[in-house]
Structure formats: C-alpha cells, structure tokens
Design a protein around this motif. Sequence first.
Motif, PDB file in Angstrom:
ATOM      1  N   SER A   1      -5.264 -27.116 -23.140  1.00  0.00           N
ATOM      2  CA  SER A   1      -5.950 -27.734 -24.268  1.00  0.00           C
ATOM      3  C   SER A   1      -6.391 -29.141 -23.871  1.00  0.00           C
ATOM      4  O   SER A   1      -6.042 -29.617 -22.786  1.00  0.00           O
ATOM      5  N   HIS A   2      -7.129 -29.816 -24.769  1.00  0.00           N
ATOM      6  CA  HIS A   2      -7.529 -31.207 -24.525  1.00  0.00           C
ATOM      7  C   HIS A   2      -6.291 -32.062 -24.233  1.00  0.00           C
ATOM      8  O   HIS A   2      -6.275 -32.851 -23.288  1.00  0.00           O
ATOM      9  N   ARG A   3      -5.286 -31.887 -25.075  1.00  0.00           N
ATOM     10  CA  ARG A   3      -4.066 -32.690 -24.950  1.00  0.00           C
ATOM     11  C   ARG A   3      -3.342 -32.398 -23.639  1.00  0.00           C
ATOM     12  O   ARG A   3      -2.847 -33.310 -22.978  1.00  0.00           O
ATOM     13  N   HIS A   4      -3.275 -31.126 -23.248  1.00  0.00           N
ATOM     14  CA  HIS A   4      -2.603 -30.773 -21.998  1.00  0.00           C
ATOM     15  C   HIS A   4      -3.359 -31.323 -20.797  1.00  0.00           C
ATOM     16  O   HIS A   4      -2.759 -31.842 -19.850  1.00  0.00           O
ATOM     17  N   VAL A   5      -4.687 -31.228 -20.796  1.00  0.00           N
ATOM     18  CA  VAL A   5      -5.501 -31.776 -19.708  1.00  0.00           C
ATOM     19  C   VAL A   5      -5.224 -33.278 -19.551  1.00  0.00           C
ATOM     20  O   VAL A   5      -4.986 -33.777 -18.446  1.00  0.00           O
TER      21      VAL A   5
ATOM     22  N   LEU B   1       1.000 -40.843  -8.729  1.00  0.00           N
ATOM     23  CA  LEU B   1       0.267 -41.464  -7.624  1.00  0.00           C
ATOM     24  C   LEU B   1       0.589 -42.955  -7.532  1.00  0.00           C
ATOM     25  O   LEU B   1       0.866 -43.477  -6.443  1.00  0.00           O
ATOM     26  N   LYS B   2       0.579 -43.623  -8.660  1.00  0.00           N
ATOM     27  CA  LYS B   2       0.866 -45.058  -8.680  1.00  0.00           C
ATOM     28  C   LYS B   2       2.301 -45.332  -8.220  1.00  0.00           C
ATOM     29  O   LYS B   2       2.537 -46.232  -7.408  1.00  0.00           O
TER      30      LYS B   2
ATOM     31  N   GLU C   1     -12.370 -40.445 -14.416  1.00  0.00           N
ATOM     32  CA  GLU C   1     -13.447 -40.196 -15.373  1.00  0.00           C
ATOM     33  C   GLU C   1     -13.007 -39.096 -16.325  1.00  0.00           C
ATOM     34  O   GLU C   1     -12.367 -38.141 -15.912  1.00  0.00           O
ATOM     35  N   GLY C   2     -13.341 -39.225 -17.600  1.00  0.00           N
ATOM     36  CA  GLY C   2     -13.139 -38.161 -18.575  1.00  0.00           C
ATOM     37  C   GLY C   2     -11.782 -38.101 -19.240  1.00  0.00           C
ATOM     38  O   GLY C   2     -11.521 -37.167 -19.998  1.00  0.00           O
ATOM     39  N   LEU C   3     -10.922 -39.074 -18.998  1.00  0.00           N
ATOM     40  CA  LEU C   3      -9.565 -39.017 -19.547  1.00  0.00           C
ATOM     41  C   LEU C   3      -9.551 -39.046 -21.071  1.00  0.00           C
ATOM     42  O   LEU C   3      -8.783 -38.331 -21.708  1.00  0.00           O
ATOM     43  N   SER C   4     -10.426 -39.821 -21.675  1.00  0.00           N
ATOM     44  CA  SER C   4     -10.422 -39.932 -23.139  1.00  0.00           C
ATOM     45  C   SER C   4     -10.946 -38.661 -23.815  1.00  0.00           C
ATOM     46  O   SER C   4     -10.570 -38.354 -24.939  1.00  0.00           O
ATOM     47  N   ASN C   5     -11.788 -37.896 -23.132  1.00  0.00           N
ATOM     48  CA  ASN C   5     -12.360 -36.683 -23.697  1.00  0.00           C
ATOM     49  C   ASN C   5     -11.402 -35.497 -23.613  1.00  0.00           C
ATOM     50  O   ASN C   5     -11.215 -34.760 -24.571  1.00  0.00           O
TER      51      ASN C   5
ATOM     52  N   ALA D   1      -3.310 -35.158 -16.367  1.00  0.00           N
ATOM     53  CA  ALA D   1      -3.980 -36.261 -15.672  1.00  0.00           C
ATOM     54  C   ALA D   1      -3.136 -37.527 -15.712  1.00  0.00           C
ATOM     55  O   ALA D   1      -2.974 -38.215 -14.695  1.00  0.00           O
ATOM     56  N   ASP D   2      -2.584 -37.829 -16.879  1.00  0.00           N
ATOM     57  CA  ASP D   2      -1.762 -39.028 -17.028  1.00  0.00           C
ATOM     58  C   ASP D   2      -0.538 -38.968 -16.120  1.00  0.00           C
ATOM     59  O   ASP D   2      -0.198 -39.944 -15.447  1.00  0.00           O
ATOM     60  N   ARG D   3       0.117 -37.822 -16.076  1.00  0.00           N
ATOM     61  CA  ARG D   3       1.300 -37.653 -15.211  1.00  0.00           C
ATOM     62  C   ARG D   3       0.914 -37.814 -13.747  1.00  0.00           C
ATOM     63  O   ARG D   3       1.624 -38.467 -12.968  1.00  0.00           O
TER      64      ARG D   3
END
Length: 132
Positions: A61-65, A76-77, A87-91, A69-71
């Motif tokens: 879903s949008h939330r899972h995507v 990585l950090k 790109e596209g994190l908010s969408n 990405a956030d994880r």
Amino acid sequence: MKDAVSHAPSEANGPDRVVAPSAIDLVITSLEDSKGEDLVSIDMKGKSALADHMVVVSGRSHRHVAAVADRLLRDLKDNGFGNCKVEGLSNGDWVLIDTGDIIVHIFRPEVRSFYNIEKMWSVGDAPDATVH
C-alpha cells in the motif's frame, strides 16, 4: 610491549570481529526485513553508467511503500551510506532511492506492473536478475 603488538592482528581478525555489510547486502536485507514483496536485484555493471545495481521491490500500500523506504533510508544512514537522493516519498506510489552505486525502486504493485522497470533492464540478460 612486544606481546601486545603481536596479539593485535589476531584479535582484529578473530571470530568476534564484525564485518560491515556491503551496500547491496544492506539494501536487500533492509527490504526483506521490511516485508518488501517480489524483490528483484539486477546487476547493472557493464550495462549502464547510472549504477552498479538496481533493486526493484513492491509494497502492499502507499503506507507500506513509504515505511519500506523510510526503513531503508534509516538503515543506509546508520551504516554510513547516508547521502542518498530520494524521490516520491511523500506520495507513496513509487519511491526512488539513489545511493550512487545502487538505485532502488519501491512500488505499489499496480504502479510496478505499469512501468515494468525490471523487464526493461533485464531483457536478454535474465541470469543477471536475482529474485529474492
């Protein structure tokens, strides 16, 4: 003092030594831990100057995507690969993360099937694409 110096190399190479994961291993592990679906890794070496690897994965879903990405960005950090372009994190339909050597596409299933990115990059080279 001589003993301390002679023991240092064996301690550094001993079984307790932690080896940092490579960037591609870290990406794949993070995506799998976040329950990313249909993960495909494509070796891009010699195919494009854009990156060494491309990874394509789906979220449910949008939330899972966005969560996947956030994880991945956090992992990585935390492991020293923090200068990523995103790109596209908010969408939440399609998030692109560019680490420099690895390009990661995280899609909702409908968007992934529409763009079919992995097919474009693995045409004729099926052995280079690894499904996880």
